[in-house]
Design an enzyme around this catalytic site. Structure first.
Site: not given
Ligand code: DGJ
Length: 767
Positions: A192, A469, A471, A531
């Site tokens: 991560w 998006k 996720d 992220d």
């Molecule tokens: C993880 C994602 O990578 C972020 O960009 C964001 O959308 C968060 N989750 C939201 O919880």
């Protein structure tokens, strides 16, 4: 082109030949994968095993040389004399069995041979070679598919149970082949906020493995990897690239044999895998792609990028320009309401953004990551006019509207979980483990998939949503077969939601780049890389991904400085410059912007839009760059843009030359660096040396000046021949500690610049 003669098969493209033949025993002998060869070269390419190999097992008593263990093969058996790693491991109810598939026939099919089991597939292949192999003792048939896509070839396997008893697939790779030569494996590993770091490992006689067992393609080991000769560089040497159209646990290995062959294979991870095949049933592997280049890593990247842009991303988005977006996540997290969002949208619009994305926190009790996931009813306290009302208001501002979902997971603290605790992916008798306070839904269950499809479609059809998006913020705990079936369920859900809505731009994400793979790209034209939006980290992340994935599929956002993950302060122009080499977005609280930053962002977006096609779809090349700098270039229709990104400066910097790529040596080019400016406050007390008036470093004057004014940085504007630009030119001088000179670059750490290089037309273009 695919040719066949006398049991020799040849797949060829400019710069590449892939050839093998069925030998006298029906084994598929690999002849070459490399520079162009012809069918007539088959005998010359075949290995000559000599008179025999001592203790090796032979296929025929009176043929000492018939030892499978020393042959280069396109597929090998297990328990039949080839002791290298086998691509298939099968069982019956009585336990493990040997496999010994022999050539039975072939077919050349126009286009692709459709996959039946729901796995995604590259589309637009010219021809497919299907080679059938049979194991009569086992009563099983194996089909090996080779499909040509320009200079790239895909491979996959299909096993059919022809017997009357169940067979169990413990392992079935998408491909296996034995390359001549010695290689290093270049893989892209991390975790991560540290995705896709290039890792190099020499492939010796101990096995080198690139795998994920997390249930997903993972941020710890991207499925894409390369095998390269030791001396290969960005622009020279032989390099092979491999990747898998799959988003689940995967496995790839490379291992050298005593005979100097490197066996390489890739497919679904065999860990915990056991798939029952009833009589007549078949099992299909995901498709793998492979490519070869003699022009080093850049040459390979060009082939892989074309493959993704032309054959992987959904048709409606192929070579279609992507909007500049604003995403509220890093600016707001869970803390927003409609008026805050509208204020941000108005600001984003003024900056030039085209799409406003509402991220996490808009539904159920989702006011933190501890609750509400799974309940897709809008939070009316935050959004009194609902998603539809918000989308309309944002639409009236001239922005498109996009929305975040995380449909595969559920918080235990949610109405969905309370109503359906049995919908969670779990192993009977074991407590399910959470990650980011969430559990995965069991996408193997039809009712779960139906719930996801109807709740997501309900929202999408109830408002004008142009972008999603998607996720997914945890690893899976499912093992082998269950994890694979989950992924098939995911593909089913994605297909049902997005195939009927092809114009919705889907960006997938998994805590950043935890599922950055060709399987997801078959549904989503772009993926959120990480992220970690720190631009210096992104040099490694986007740079690592660039080996196998084009910039058009990398979401790249400008965020706040100091950065949330590194606390590093980086100039706004560098944050923009790095993000230009992807799909540009902004993800910070726009209310915090100073006037000087607002001006800079407006200029960035205008510049990107003017060159958007070039940045998103131009041919991407990693440039040699001086010192610890990174250099990236994109080129399309004779125009190029190059970024040079420095990390730490040294005092008294040398005269490093800057080199571009892909230009015509005999043409003349105009080189213009994009105008950049330097924050006055960044100079601290040094400002007193250039200011005509006395300024206190802590005073209001400097603070005010810093908000409104910036000092021009030096840059380049000149013409030169392509030959000189390829060989390297000397850029504008750099700060050497003796004062400010507006013609020099005065950037300090993490400085960067962008050059636009265009064929000279006689007039000077504005910067
Ligand atoms: C993880 C994602 O990578 C972020 O960009 C964001 O959308 C968060 N989750 C939201 O919880």
């Amino acid at each position: 082109m695919i040719e066949y003669k006398d049991k020799v098969f040849h797949i060829s493209a400019p710069g590449m030949s892939y050839m093998f033949r069925a030998d006298g025993y029906g084994l598929l002998e690999h002849l070459c994968f490399g520079p162009p060869a012809s069918m007539a070269d088959a005998a010359a390419l075949a290995v000559k095993p000599g008179t025999g190999w001592g203790c090796a097992v032979v296929l025929r008593e009176d043929d000492n040389a018939s030892c499978p263990d020393v042959l280069p093969l396109e597929w090998s058996g297990a328990g039949r004399g080839d002791y290298r790693e086998a691509p298939a491991e099968l069982e019956t109810d009585d336990g493990p069995v040997s496999t010994d598939f022999r050539y039975a026939g072939y077919e050349i099919i126009k286009g692709c041979a459709p996959i039946k089991c729901g796995l995604p597939q590259a589309d637009g292949g010219t021809e497919t070679l299907a080679v059938t192999m049979r194991d009569d003792a086992l009563k099983a048939e194996l089909k090996l598919y080779f499909t040509q896509f320009g200079a790239a070839v895909t491979r996959r396997a299909e096993l059919v149970n022809l017997g009357s008893r169940p067979l169990y697939v413990r392992k079935l790779m998408s491909f296996s082949t034995d390359l001549a030569g010695e290689y290093d494996m270049h893989s892209f590993s991390g975790g991560w906020i540290a995705e896709a770091r290039r890792t190099v490992c020499h492939v010796g006689m101990a096995r080198t493995v690139n795998e994920s067992v997390t249930g997903f393609s993972s941020n710890r080991a991207n499925p894409g990897f390369m095998l390269a000769e030791k001396d290969a560089g960005e622009d020279n040497g032989r390099v092979y690239g491999f990747n898998l159209l799959y988003s689940g646990s995967h496995y790839a290995s490379a291992q050298r044999s005593l005979q100097g062959l490197t066996r390489v294979m890739q497919g679904i991870s065999p860990v915990g895998f056991r798939r029952k095949l009833m009589p007549g049933e078949s099992f299909e592997t995901p498709e793998a792609v492979m490519a070869f280049s003699e022009a080093g890593f850049n040459g390979l990247s060009h082939i892989m990028h074309d493959f993704v842009n032309a054959h992987i991303v959904p048709r409606a988005w192929r070579y279609r320009e992507r909007p500049v977006l604003y995403n509220d996540w890093e600016g707001c997290m869970f803390s927003f309401d409609e008026s805050r969002l509208l204020d941000l949208a108005a600001r984003a619009k003024k900056l030039g953004c085209e799409l406003f994305v509402l991220d996490d926190g808009w539904f159920g009790g989702r006011n933190s990551d501890r609750a509400g996931l799974g309940d897709y009813n809008v939070n009316e306290k935050k959004l009194p006019s609902g998603i539809d009302g918000l989308a309309k208001k944002i639409g009236r501002m001239g922005l498109e509207f996009g929305l975040w979902f995380e449909p595969e997971a559920v918080n235990p603290d949610s109405d969905l979980f309370r109503a359906h605790p049995d919908w969670v992916l779990a192993e009977p008798g074991r407590e399910s483990l959470t990650s980011r306070h969430e559990l995965l839904l069991d996408l193997r269950k039809e009712e779960v998939r139906d719930y996801i499809v109807s709740s997501v479609c309900g929202v999408l059809d109830g408002a004008d949503v142009k972008y999603v998006k998607w996720d997914m913020n945890r690893q899976s705990c499912a093992l082998g077969t269950a994890a694979h079936e989950y992924i098939l369920g995911l593909y089913d859900v994605l297909r049902r939601i997005f195939a009927p809505r092809p114009d919705i731009l889907l960006e997938t994400c998994s805590s950043g780049g935890n599922r950055f793979d060709l399987g997801m790209l078959c549904f989503s034209p772009q993926i959120w890389c990480s992220d970690d939006t720190d631009p210096i980290e992104r040099l490694d992340i986007q740079g690592g991904l660039s080996y196998l994935y084009p910039q058009s599929c990398m979401g790249a956002h400008v965020s706040a400085s100091p950065h949330a993950q590194t606390l590093r302060r980086t100039p706004l122009y560098t944050r923009g410059n790095v993000s230009f080499f992807g799909v540009l977005g902004y993800e910070l609280d726009l209310k915090d912007l100073l006037p000087v930053e607002t001006r800079e962002i407006k200029a960035q977006i205008a510049f990107y839009k003017a060159h958007r096609e070039l940045f998103q779809f131009g041919e991407f090349t990693r440039l040699p760059a001086p010192g610890d700098a990174a250099g990236w270039q994109v080129m399309k229709n004779g125009v190029a843009a190059a970024g040079i990104f420095r990390r730490l400066v040294r005092a008294a910097p040398g005269y490093g030359r800057v080199r571009f790529a892909g230009l015509s040596p005999d043409k003349r080019y105009r080189v213009e660096s994009r105008k950049q400016s330097l924050r006055v406050g960044g100079f601290g007390s040094l400002i007193k040396y250039v200011s005509p008036v006395r300024i206190s470093v802590h005073g209001a004057l400097l603070r005010t000046a810093d908000k409104h004014y910036a000092m021009p940085d030096g840059g380049d504007s000149f013409t030169a021949s392509g030959r000189t630009l390829l060989a390297g030119f000397s850029p504008a001088g750099r700060f050497t500690g003796a004062g400010y000179d507006s013609a020099s670059r005065n950037q300090g750490d993490f400085g960067s610049e962008i050059y636009v290089i265009s064929e000279e037309t006689g007039h000077v273009k504005k910067r």
